[in-house]
Design an enzyme around this catalytic site. Structure first.
Site, PDB file in Angstrom:
ATOM      1  N   ARG A 255       0.837  -1.188   0.000  1.00  0.00           N
ATOM      2  CA  ARG A 255       0.000   0.000   0.000  1.00  0.00           C
ATOM      3  C   ARG A 255       0.876   1.244   0.000  1.00  0.00           C
ATOM      4  NH1 ARG A 255      -3.287  -2.196  -1.978  1.00  0.00           N
ATOM      5  NH2 ARG A 255      -5.450  -2.605  -1.473  1.00  0.00           N
ATOM      6  N   GLU A 284      -2.368   8.017  -6.403  1.00  0.00           N
ATOM      7  CA  GLU A 284      -2.515   7.218  -7.617  1.00  0.00           C
ATOM      8  C   GLU A 284      -3.659   7.767  -8.457  1.00  0.00           C
ATOM      9  OE1 GLU A 284      -2.906   3.107  -6.529  1.00  0.00           O
ATOM     10  OE2 GLU A 284      -0.907   3.012  -5.624  1.00  0.00           O
ATOM     11  N   HIS A 304       0.810   0.203  -9.867  1.00  0.00           N
ATOM     12  CA  HIS A 304      -0.107  -0.631  -9.078  1.00  0.00           C
ATOM     13  C   HIS A 304      -0.587  -1.822  -9.915  1.00  0.00           C
ATOM     14  CE1 HIS A 304      -3.133  -0.469  -5.514  1.00  0.00           C
ATOM     15  NE2 HIS A 304      -2.879  -1.723  -5.861  1.00  0.00           N
TER      16      HIS A 304
END
Length: 430
Positions: A255, A284, A304
């Site tokens: 994370r 993000e 990601h």
């Protein structure tokens, strides 16, 4: 206030329940599993402001990825919602305690991308040690490498892996998979995880340390595999970076909020951290042109995507749809397989004792229009539509559907609820 919400009504005598994919538009995997018990809508939204009113008023189930966030304020906009399924393992983008207060079960899919995330983690680690990315970039930029001296220069910083110590923070599913892979490459592996019971280190042949400081001090490379919560935000910060070995590597595929990117950028510039690889970021979608990492050296970033493979994507979407199906055909939360707020939900709500006709007057003779079977498009720029199956263009539904009445939330029963665990070992990455 605790929300009092009834079981999901299902069967030939009840309207077909509405399930919405909040932040996506492809329902081809979910439809075969849900088509006989629900109408599936896709919203393609990035916030609840972009979600159609019909979904906010009538959806009993929601599927979502990591690209949308649901706060308490967002959750309160959903008037009939009973279950949210995160298509992935992490659920830090959902306020699960508030969801429990409102009578909404939150589930995840913890196991589908374990292998992909672990493989991607090892790929990042190997990249840092063997400098493959930078060697490729040098050739792309036209660097001519012929003599031994030129090789030494362009490959400066490459290191042998055998005998190095890899420190794993969080030994959940992904952490364990990384440990097994790392041992095969010759790493000495140690881990820090205060939530695991004793003995797993013996089963896996690992070394356990009792404090984060011990792990940072003894590790040549640190990799993060824990969920994000209010207690471990910026776990890697200016203070903990200084506890790491001089010139250590850092990898994060868990994370983004676990790492203070300002502290990391400074440590990379000063050489306190030799190199870092991040698949997740504080903001993000990530861009090298913005944020504190834009000028940081010896940094590898990916978008990601460590969790992704076609196989993993299909598996997690299928399991998410099956969890929604269990909610519709069974009993919440008892029928659910991966409910992450079950204790809080059970303590905070009493929907099972409610008469559905009281909470949903449309089931007691009020006018109600049923959706035709298929997929409903309620994307931000479109109007509601339904089709028999899935096709690019959708047939419009009438906007004249009668409103569905929803009662105010019942007052809290005032019970003492069991606090949520600080960390769930199933929440490693996605």
């Amino acid at each position: 206030m605790s929300g009092v919400r009834p079981p999901i009504m299902n069967g030939p005598m009840h309207p077909r329940p509405l399930v919405a994919l909040l932040d996506g538009r492809d329902c081809t995997v979910e439809m075969p599993i849900l088509k006989d018990v629900a109408t599936v809508a896709f919203c393609d939204a990035q916030s609840t402001q972009e979600i159609h009113e019909k979904v906010l008023n009538e959806a009993v189930g929601a599927l979502m990825y990591h690209t949308i966030t649901l706060t308490r304020e967002d959750l309160e906009k959903f008037k009939a919602l009973r279950i949210i399924v995160r298509i992935g393992s992490g659920f830090d983008n959902i306020d699960i305690k508030s969801a429990g207060d409102l009578g909404i079960a939150v589930c995840n899919v913890p196991a589908a991308s374990v292998e992909e995330t672990a493989d991607s983690t090892l790929c990042h680690i190997l990249n840092l040690y063997r400098r493959t990315t930078w060697l490729h970039q040098a050739l792309r930029e036209g660097t001519r490498v012929q003599s031994v001296e030129q090789i030494r220069e362009v490959a400066s910083g490459a290191a042998r892996i055998r005998g190095e110590t890899l420190g794993i923070i969080g030994l959940g599913r992904v952490g364990q998979a990384v440990a097994l892979r790392a041992k095969a490459f010759g790493f000495n592996v140690l881990f820090y995880d205060p939530y695991l019971s004793d003995g797993i280190e013996r089963a896996l042949g690992l070394q356990r340390v009792s404090t984060l400081q011990d792990l940072l001090f003894h590790s040549d490379c640190v990799t993060l595999h824990c969920g994000l919560n209010e207690h471990n935000h910026h776990l890697i910060n200016d203070f903990t970076v200084k506890q790491m070995r001089q010139g250590a590597f850092l990898v994060n595929t868990a994370r983004g909020g676990l790492v203070d990117e300002k502290a990391l950028a400074q440590a990379l510039k000063e050489g306190r951290i030799r190199g870092a690889a991040l698949d997740v970021h504080e903001s993000e979608p990530f861009s090298f042109s913005q944020g504190p990492l834009k000028d940081a050296p010896n940094l590898i970033c990916t978008p990601h995507a460590a969790w992704y493979s076609e196989q993993a994507s299909i598996e997690m979407r299928e399991e998410a749809a099956r969890e929604i199906r269990r909610a519709i055909t069974g009993r919440i939360p008892d029928s659910l397989k991966n409910c992450v707020n079950k204790d809080h939900l059970t303590a905070a709500t009493h929907w099972a004792s409610m008469d559905p006709a009281v909470v949903h007057p449309e089931l007691n003779g009020a006018a109600y229009s049923r959706y035709p079977p298929g997929v409903v498009s309620v994307a931000p720029t479109g109007i509601p539509a339904a089709v028999e199956g899935i096709v690019p263009s959708a047939m419009s539904l009438s906007h004249g559907l009668p409103p569905v009445a929803h009662p105010p939330h019942a007052p809290s029963p005032g019970q003492t609820v069991k606090p949520e665990a600080d960390r769930d070992h199933t929440t490693d990455q996605l």
